[in-house]
Design an enzyme around this catalytic site. Structure first.
Site, PDB file in Angstrom:
ATOM      1  N   ASP A  14       2.640  -2.830 -11.577  1.00  0.00           N
ATOM      2  CA  ASP A  14       1.714  -2.492 -12.328  1.00  0.00           C
ATOM      3  C   ASP A  14       1.500  -1.216 -13.075  1.00  0.00           C
ATOM      4  O   ASP A  14       1.396  -1.147 -14.252  1.00  0.00           O
ATOM      5  CB  ASP A  14       0.075  -2.508 -11.313  1.00  0.00           C
ATOM      6  N   ARG A  95      -6.400   9.926  -2.424  1.00  0.00           N
ATOM      7  CA  ARG A  95      -6.811   9.912  -3.860  1.00  0.00           C
ATOM      8  C   ARG A  95      -7.016  11.221  -4.378  1.00  0.00           C
ATOM      9  O   ARG A  95      -6.692  11.699  -5.488  1.00  0.00           O
ATOM     10  CB  ARG A  95      -7.843   8.867  -3.937  1.00  0.00           C
TER      11      ARG A  95
HETATM   12  N1  ARG Z   1      -9.863  -0.324   1.664  1.00  0.00           N
HETATM   13  C1  ARG Z   1      -9.143   1.007   1.661  1.00  0.00           C
HETATM   14  C2  ARG Z   1      -9.776   1.939   1.182  1.00  0.00           C
HETATM   15  O1  ARG Z   1     -10.951   1.756   0.497  1.00  0.00           O
HETATM   16  C3  ARG Z   1      -7.943   0.948   1.381  1.00  0.00           C
HETATM   17  C4  ARG Z   1      -7.382   0.467   0.077  1.00  0.00           C
HETATM   18  C5  ARG Z   1      -5.817   0.728  -0.034  1.00  0.00           C
HETATM   19  N2  ARG Z   1      -5.265   0.140  -1.295  1.00  0.00           N
HETATM   20  C6  ARG Z   1      -4.565  -1.187  -1.283  1.00  0.00           C
HETATM   21  N3  ARG Z   1      -4.097  -1.273  -2.368  1.00  0.00           N
HETATM   22  N4  ARG Z   1      -4.294  -1.671   0.065  1.00  0.00           N
HETATM   23  O2  ARG Z   1      -9.797   3.127   1.435  1.00  0.00           O
END
Ligand code: ARG
Length: 399
Positions: A14, A95
């Site tokens: 991506d 993040r």
């Molecule tokens: N659901 C988790 C969060 O919001 C993990 C998201 C991680 N992303 C993935 N592409 N698995 O923190």
């Protein structure tokens, strides 16, 4: 000079296609930024070169592993951070760190925008953009996958058409995000929440049901920060790496949960966070020994709020900072050793000692040497329950 955008680059399909896609859609030059938070997998030099091969004007790799451990994992550990009491915020704490580097790079290179590869359905888009805005309000955030409808099929087509050097064949059914604090796995057959996870989902943890001898480990904390494992001094990053191995080999830290996303969706997630679960379990127990009752009780509520704020993308918010100040203050005496047994998927505390301990043997003992004056208890209970007694009398009279 053309305007520039700094893209959070993972090396995957991506974001690789995103480079050309962004350029075509906006006319901007794309700078790729890959942040190493201990995701392992591919060599960062290979990732750096791939971005250039995909058309980036510049490609930057930042080793942020120690920064991630010191400034993101340690605060999460001090907060015993578990969203919905279970999820150690693996992706959620990475993040804001990536966003910080995006913003700093954009400023340093005179870019007017940043970009990420998130879809419009998850938490991570919110976390990136809310963090960037809080740090650099002048920057615009772009999301090619979400805003320019870059679907997976289109991405594969685009990569083939432009001969991009990305493997498109081995299409993993899962969406995976990983760093040194853990691993998040979603999609594929896991989208049916009745389907049990299968063993090949996991890479940080061994099957906890396989019989093996237990591991005993002693973790030493100084003011809430892990500083030694089995007596050997470690940095926070080293503590996490070491415990990922020790706890992971015992199958500790597997989590299977239906989780409430900020965007309103309930989603099924599988996580592994061996060091996370071992360290939080140890840290919380050391608090039980060293933190005053009312501070400890109040802190459990603060921890839940802190975890929700961080989950919801508000790492750089005012409330989160103020809660950090409270949490840091509570860590003054969280110093000492925790002994734990790692076995069959569990991390169980079996011993604790601290120079700052509030545990008083003479007060606690039921043997001779008891210094607790039990005669004080009777009057204490009378006054403690006096308001209830008066209210009960009133309610009885009213009947
Ligand atoms: N659901 C988790 C969060 O919001 C993990 C998201 C991680 N992303 C993935 N592409 N698995 O923190």
């Amino acid at each position: 000079m053309a305007e520039r955008v700094v893209l959070a680059y993972s090396g995957g399909l991506d974001t690789s296609v995103g480079i050309g896609w962004l350029k075509d859609a906006t006319g901007k030059e794309v700078v790729a930024l890959a942040v190493d938070v201990g995701q392992e997998g591919e060599d960062m030099d290979v990732i750096r070169q791939r971005a250039l091969d995909c058309g980036a004007v510049e490609s930057i790799v930042v080793d942020a592993k120690d920064e991630f451990a010191n400034d993101y994992i340690v605060p999460a550990l001090k907060a015993n951070a578990l969203y919905q009491k279970r999820y150690p915020l693996v992706s959620a704490i990475s993040r804001p760190l990536i966003a910080k580097h995006l913003a700093a790079t954009a400023r340093a290179l005179g870019a007017d925008s940043v970009a990420h590869g998130c879809t419009g359905k998850g938490n991570d888009q919110v976390r990136f953009e809310a963090a960037v805005t809080a740090l650099a309000p002048e920057l615009t955030s772009l999301a090619p996958v979400r805003d320019f409808a870059l679907t997976r099929d289109k991405a594969i087509e685009y990569a083939a058409l432009h001969n991009l050097p990305i493997a498109q064949s081995k299409k993993s059914p899962y969406s995976i995000d990983q760093n040194v604090w853990g691993r998040a796995v979603e999609t594929g057959f896991l989208e049916d929440p009745w389907n049990a996870p299968i063993e090949d989902l996991y890479t940080y943890t061994q099957d906890p049901s396989i019989p093996r001898p237990a591991t005993e480990v002693i973790i030493t904390f100084d003011q809430g920060v892990p500083v030694a494992v089995d007596g050997k001094p470690v940095t926070p990053l080293e503590a996490v790496v070491l415990l990922n191995k020790l706890a992971g080999d015992q199958g500790v830290g597997r989590i299977d949960i239906v989780e409430d996303r900020l965007v309103g969706i309930k989603s099924r997630e599988v996580y592994e966070s061996p060091a996370g679960i071992a360290l939080i379990t140890a840290h919380e127990e050391l608090e039980n020994v060293t933190v005053e009752r009312d501070v400890a009780r109040y802190k459990r509520g603060v921890e839940a709020k802190w975890s929700e704020l961080v989950y919801d993308g508000l790492w750089f918010s005012g409330l989160k900072k103020s809660l950090d100040a409270f949490i840091n203050d509570t860590q003054k005496y969280v110093t000492g050793d925790i002994r734990m047994t790692l076995h069959a998927g569990s991390a169980v505390v079996t011993g604790r000692q601290s120079t700052q301990s509030l545990y008083d043997f003479d007060l606690a003992t039921y043997d001779t040497g008891d210094s607790f004056d039990q005669s004080m208890a009777k009057g204490f209970i009378e006054l403690w329950s006096l308001p209830s007694k008066i209210a009960a009398r009133r309610d009885q009279a009213a009947k």
